[in-house]
Design an enzyme around this catalytic site. Structure first.
Site, PDB file in Angstrom:
ATOM      1  N   ILE A  66      35.153  27.744  35.554  1.00 20.35           N
ATOM      2  CA  ILE A  66      33.982  27.177  34.890  1.00 20.35           C
ATOM      3  C   ILE A  66      34.376  26.057  33.933  1.00 20.35           C
ATOM      4  CG2 ILE A  66      33.964  28.807  32.964  1.00 20.35           C
ATOM      5  CD1 ILE A  66      30.856  28.874  33.327  1.00 20.35           C
ATOM      6  N   GLY A 121      36.500  31.579  37.064  1.00 20.03           N
ATOM      7  CA  GLY A 121      35.328  31.572  37.926  1.00 20.03           C
ATOM      8  C   GLY A 121      35.651  31.336  39.388  1.00 20.03           C
ATOM      9  N   ASP A 124      35.934  34.609  40.992  1.00 21.31           N
ATOM     10  CA  ASP A 124      34.586  35.118  41.288  1.00 21.31           C
ATOM     11  C   ASP A 124      34.076  34.533  42.604  1.00 21.31           C
ATOM     12  OD1 ASP A 124      33.660  36.607  38.717  1.00 21.31           O
ATOM     13  OD2 ASP A 124      34.389  34.715  37.923  1.00 21.31           O
ATOM     14  N   GLU A 144      39.406  35.146  32.321  1.00 23.74           N
ATOM     15  CA  GLU A 144      38.391  35.363  31.286  1.00 23.74           C
ATOM     16  C   GLU A 144      38.904  36.158  30.090  1.00 23.74           C
ATOM     17  OE1 GLU A 144      36.065  34.575  35.076  1.00 23.74           O
ATOM     18  OE2 GLU A 144      37.935  35.583  34.497  1.00 23.74           O
ATOM     19  N   ASP A 152      32.132  37.913  34.408  1.00 20.28           N
ATOM     20  CA  ASP A 152      30.758  38.390  34.572  1.00 20.28           C
ATOM     21  C   ASP A 152      30.011  37.784  35.762  1.00 20.28           C
ATOM     22  OD1 ASP A 152      30.398  35.835  33.615  1.00 20.28           O
ATOM     23  OD2 ASP A 152      29.415  36.409  31.743  1.00 20.28           O
TER      24      ASP A 152
END
Length: 270
Positions: A66, A121, A124, A144, A152
């Site tokens: 991110i 991210g 993810d 993270e 998340d």
């Protein structure tokens, strides 16, 4: 083909090549990334000509995760009221989750080709793909924890089914970086290639093999595998019986059997 600011998309031989296209920013995931990926995968789902997806990153790295500027922008939206801040943050997180749910829920197989950084991210994202492949220089980290938060957007929910609970806990608690060979040994990636060129060639070969199969059969197979993540075996058997009661009436079955009998390559409609 629609033009995107965070991606490039190409369609050839029934394979959609979706490439994160911010190499000057290490393919970090900015605001446009999160909205465009939903649009792209909706197009993939709606386009019968697309049978398989290859997801990669332009440049030296797959993605650094991110965009921190985007996180800073969210922080600037917070006020003094804890309840309203929580409501805002929850809405933002659910929106980001929906972006990778679009990848996971895509009815076409999605193959991730990973080189260089695959951090935060980006983990993810690849967790939402069907299969993952890496170049030897790939570096992975559930990052993270090092910025003081729990992942998340899907890593903690999807990876236990891919690499196992204990290994996920180690990687998530420590945030340590690990390479392609370890990623293969724990089952995160299926194969490791010598470099980016070999990686893309190898993944495209696998994608072409899948694209040559009946799209009805491939979609049904993915649907059944995904269904079994959250259901018992007897539920899955009941579901596939109901599914195939319709799908076995497809002409693809006759085409495949005739090609097998004549030792020819079958040609399926989109």
């Amino acid at each position: 083909m629609t033009q995107y600011s965070a991606f490039s998309v190409e369609l050839a031989d029934n394979i959609a090549h979706v490439q994160i296209n911010r190499p000057e920013k290490i393919n970090s995931m900015n605001a446009a990334f999160w909205s465009e990926i939903v649009e792209i995968f909706q197009w993939i789902d709606d386009t019968d000509e697309v049978r398989v997806v290859v997801l990669s990153g332009n440049g030296k790295h797959f993605s650094s995760g991110i965009d921190l500027m985007m996180l800073a922008g969210v922080a600037n939206e917070l006020g003094k009221d804890v309840g309203r801040n929580a409501r805002l943050l929850r809405r933002k997180i659910l929106t980001l989750q929906a972006s990778f749910n679009a990848v996971d829920n895509c009815r076409k197989p999605v193959l991730a080709a990973i080189q260089g950084y695959c951090l935060g991210g980006a983990i993810d994202l690849i967790a939402a793909c069907d299969m993952r492949y890496a170049a030897e220089d790939a570096q992975f980290s559930i990052k993270e924890i090092d910025i003081g938060m729990a992942a998340d957007v899907g890593t903690l929910q999807r990876l236990p089914r891919i690499i196992g609970d204990g290994m996920l806990r180690e990687l998530a608690y420590t945030g340590r970086t690990f390479g392609a060979d370890e990623a293969r040994s724990i089952g995160l990636v299926n194969r490791v290639y010598s470099d980016k060129d070999a990686l893309l060639e190898g993944v495209q070969d696998i994608a072409r093999e899948i694209a040559s199969k009946s799209p009805i059969a491939v979609t049904g197979t993915k649907e059944m595998i995904s269904y079994m993540r959250d259901h018992r075996i007897d539920d899955g058997l009941e579901y596939v019986a109901t599914w195939n009661a319709a799908m076995l009436q497809s002409t693809d079955l006759r085409v495949a059997m005739a090609a097998h009998m004549s030792k020819q390559k079958p040609e399926f409609l989109d």
